[in-house]
Enzyme design. Structure first.
Site, PDB file in Angstrom:
ATOM      1  N   ASP A 144      88.894  -7.050 -41.370  1.00 48.62           N
ATOM      2  CA  ASP A 144      89.925  -6.478 -42.251  1.00 48.62           C
ATOM      3  C   ASP A 144      89.366  -6.548 -43.671  1.00 48.62           C
ATOM      4  O   ASP A 144      89.165  -7.639 -44.218  1.00 48.62           O
ATOM      5  CB  ASP A 144      91.218  -7.295 -42.131  1.00 48.62           C
ATOM      6  CG  ASP A 144      92.327  -6.741 -43.021  1.00 48.62           C
ATOM      7  OD1 ASP A 144      92.039  -5.913 -43.909  1.00 48.62           O
ATOM      8  OD2 ASP A 144      93.486  -7.153 -42.828  1.00 48.62           O
ATOM      9  N   ASN A 165      83.154   1.869 -46.217  1.00 44.96           N
ATOM     10  CA  ASN A 165      83.780   3.163 -45.933  1.00 44.96           C
ATOM     11  C   ASN A 165      85.274   3.080 -45.662  1.00 44.96           C
ATOM     12  O   ASN A 165      85.998   4.040 -45.924  1.00 44.96           O
ATOM     13  CB  ASN A 165      83.065   3.776 -44.712  1.00 44.96           C
ATOM     14  CG  ASN A 165      83.902   4.830 -44.038  1.00 44.96           C
ATOM     15  OD1 ASN A 165      83.995   5.964 -44.513  1.00 44.96           O
ATOM     16  ND2 ASN A 165      84.537   4.477 -42.918  1.00 44.96           N
ATOM     17  N   TYR A 167      95.808   6.753 -54.488  1.00 42.79           N
ATOM     18  CA  TYR A 167      94.526   7.119 -53.862  1.00 42.79           C
ATOM     19  C   TYR A 167      93.499   7.509 -54.936  1.00 42.79           C
ATOM     20  O   TYR A 167      92.369   7.024 -54.940  1.00 42.79           O
ATOM     21  CB  TYR A 167      94.765   8.280 -52.894  1.00 42.79           C
ATOM     22  CG  TYR A 167      93.567   8.644 -52.035  1.00 42.79           C
ATOM     23  CD1 TYR A 167      93.215   7.868 -50.931  1.00 42.79           C
ATOM     24  CD2 TYR A 167      92.804   9.776 -52.310  1.00 42.79           C
ATOM     25  CE1 TYR A 167      92.127   8.208 -50.134  1.00 42.79           C
ATOM     26  CE2 TYR A 167      91.719  10.122 -51.518  1.00 42.79           C
ATOM     27  CZ  TYR A 167      91.389   9.333 -50.426  1.00 42.79           C
ATOM     28  OH  TYR A 167      90.304   9.670 -49.642  1.00 42.79           O
ATOM     29  N   LYS A 200      89.981   5.596 -55.898  1.00 43.10           N
ATOM     30  CA  LYS A 200      88.694   6.266 -55.695  1.00 43.10           C
ATOM     31  C   LYS A 200      87.927   6.426 -57.011  1.00 43.10           C
ATOM     32  O   LYS A 200      86.691   6.343 -57.036  1.00 43.10           O
ATOM     33  CB  LYS A 200      88.903   7.618 -55.005  1.00 43.10           C
ATOM     34  CG  LYS A 200      89.459   7.500 -53.577  1.00 43.10           C
ATOM     35  CD  LYS A 200      88.589   6.633 -52.676  1.00 43.10           C
ATOM     36  CE  LYS A 200      88.996   6.709 -51.204  1.00 43.10           C
ATOM     37  NZ  LYS A 200      88.182   5.839 -50.341  1.00 43.10           N
ATOM     38  N   PRO A 219      83.428  12.695 -50.716  1.00 39.45           N
ATOM     39  CA  PRO A 219      83.722  13.846 -49.862  1.00 39.45           C
ATOM     40  C   PRO A 219      84.978  14.584 -50.328  1.00 39.45           C
ATOM     41  O   PRO A 219      85.880  14.005 -50.948  1.00 39.45           O
ATOM     42  CB  PRO A 219      83.953  13.208 -48.483  1.00 39.45           C
ATOM     43  CG  PRO A 219      83.361  11.846 -48.560  1.00 39.45           C
ATOM     44  CD  PRO A 219      83.521  11.429 -49.987  1.00 39.45           C
ATOM     45  N   THR A 274      88.786  14.559 -39.980  1.00 39.63           N
ATOM     46  CA  THR A 274      88.935  13.220 -39.388  1.00 39.63           C
ATOM     47  C   THR A 274      90.409  12.994 -39.049  1.00 39.63           C
ATOM     48  O   THR A 274      91.261  13.822 -39.372  1.00 39.63           O
ATOM     49  CB  THR A 274      88.526  12.118 -40.392  1.00 39.63           C
ATOM     50  OG1 THR A 274      89.484  12.089 -41.457  1.00 39.63           O
ATOM     51  CG2 THR A 274      87.131  12.335 -40.965  1.00 39.63           C
TER      52      THR A 274
END
Ligand code: NAD
Length: 262
Positions: free
Chosen positions: A68, A94, A161, A165, A191, A196
């Site tokens: 984790d 990742n 988010y 990032k 990306p 996904t």
């Protein structure tokens, strides 16, 4: 002909699914042994666990470790698991989630913190753990941190988010400055729309909430299509390999041209 990562050992977080799985597959094809670190062993879209797939399809050694990324000790154990394969050479931080997709004024503190703990704290802990091991081994190393095109641009309804990032990008620059003297390179990848489980999950949350993926129709992408996890993996292989021996503190978009055009 030798492969690009022959004799290397990589620890990849979030390797059970999506981009992590694609990166793991490309690493194994290039000869790297892989520690697949994830909170779950199963691929989110079904199918064989990553380590079993790699061992079935390639000649490398691979194993799953439960990890984790919000827990520093869990990451230290994942890095330590690479000792079985000769010690860590490459760390790929990742693991990540899309998190709350709603206007800034509606984002609660708990959901904001939950996103930051995985997407930003996890990269911080993973980089620290890998760098400590690489320095102790007195060997060069490469650390690749997963950011997003959202680490360059602000997308609506994705403030946690985008914040995380963007943080991963600047964290990677600063870590590269600290670790270069030890021969440890640190880079981030960004990306755009990649196929996904996360992007399907995101598409499914139709709601009226624009999001990173649903906001970016394929028609707006100069290359006219989403990318695949293996295409993300190709860039990570490059950054991990000697072909990138003079590349550190760099951030690379993998978005079919979306961010810098139009
Ligand atoms: P995914 O949901 O397919 O895979 C994410 C993996 O991370 C899963 O296997 C999950 O179990 C694991 N994970 C989640 N929380 C974890 C934790 N606390 N500790 C360890 N593992 C954990 O998603 P994906 O699209 O492959 O996303 C992977 C990374 O790529 C994320 O950092 C994401 O932000 C980034 N990314 C994805 C896209 C895209 O379009 N899919 C675009 C840009 C960036």
């Amino acid at each position: 002909m030798s492969a690009l990562l022959d004799g290397q050992t990589a620890v990849i977080t979030g390797a059970a699914s999506g981009n992590g799985r694609g990166i793991a597959r490309r690493f194994a094809e290039e000869g790297a042994d892989v520690v697949a670190a994830d909170i779950q062993e199963e691929d989110r879209l079904g199918g064989q666990p990553t380590h079993e797939l790699l061992e079935a399809e390639t000649d490398v050694r691979a194993k799953y470790v439960e990890c984790d990324v919000t827990d520093r000790e869990s990451l230290e154990s994942a890095v330590g698991a690479a000792e079985e394969f000769g010690g860590i050479d490459v760390m790929v931080n990742n693991a990540g989630i899309i998190g709350p997709q709603k206007p800034l004024t509606e984002v609660g503190y708990e959901e904001y913190r939950g996103l930051m703990e995985i997407n930003l704290d996890g990269v911080y802990f993973g980089t620290q753990a890998a760098a400590a091991a690489m320095i102790e081994q007195e060997d060069d190393g490469s650390i690749v941190n997963m950011a997003s095109a959202a680490g360059f641009e602000g997308y609506p309804n994705l403030t946690p988010y985008s914040t995380a990032k963007g943080g991963v990008r600047l964290f990677s620059y600063a870590a590269a400055a600290d670790l270069g003297q030890h021969g440890v390179r640190v880079n981030s990848i960004h990306p755009g729309q990649i196929e996904t489980a996360m992007s399907s999950e995101d598409m499914a949350s139709d709601g009226s909430e624009p999001s990173e993926q649903s906001d970016q129709s394929s028609s707006g992408i100069p290359l006219g299509r989403p990318g695949s996890p293996e295409e993300v993996g190709d860039v990570v292989v490059f950054l991990a390999s000697d072909l990138a021996s003079y590349v550190t503190g760099e951030s690379i978009l993998i978005d079919g041209g979306l961010t810098n055009t139009g």
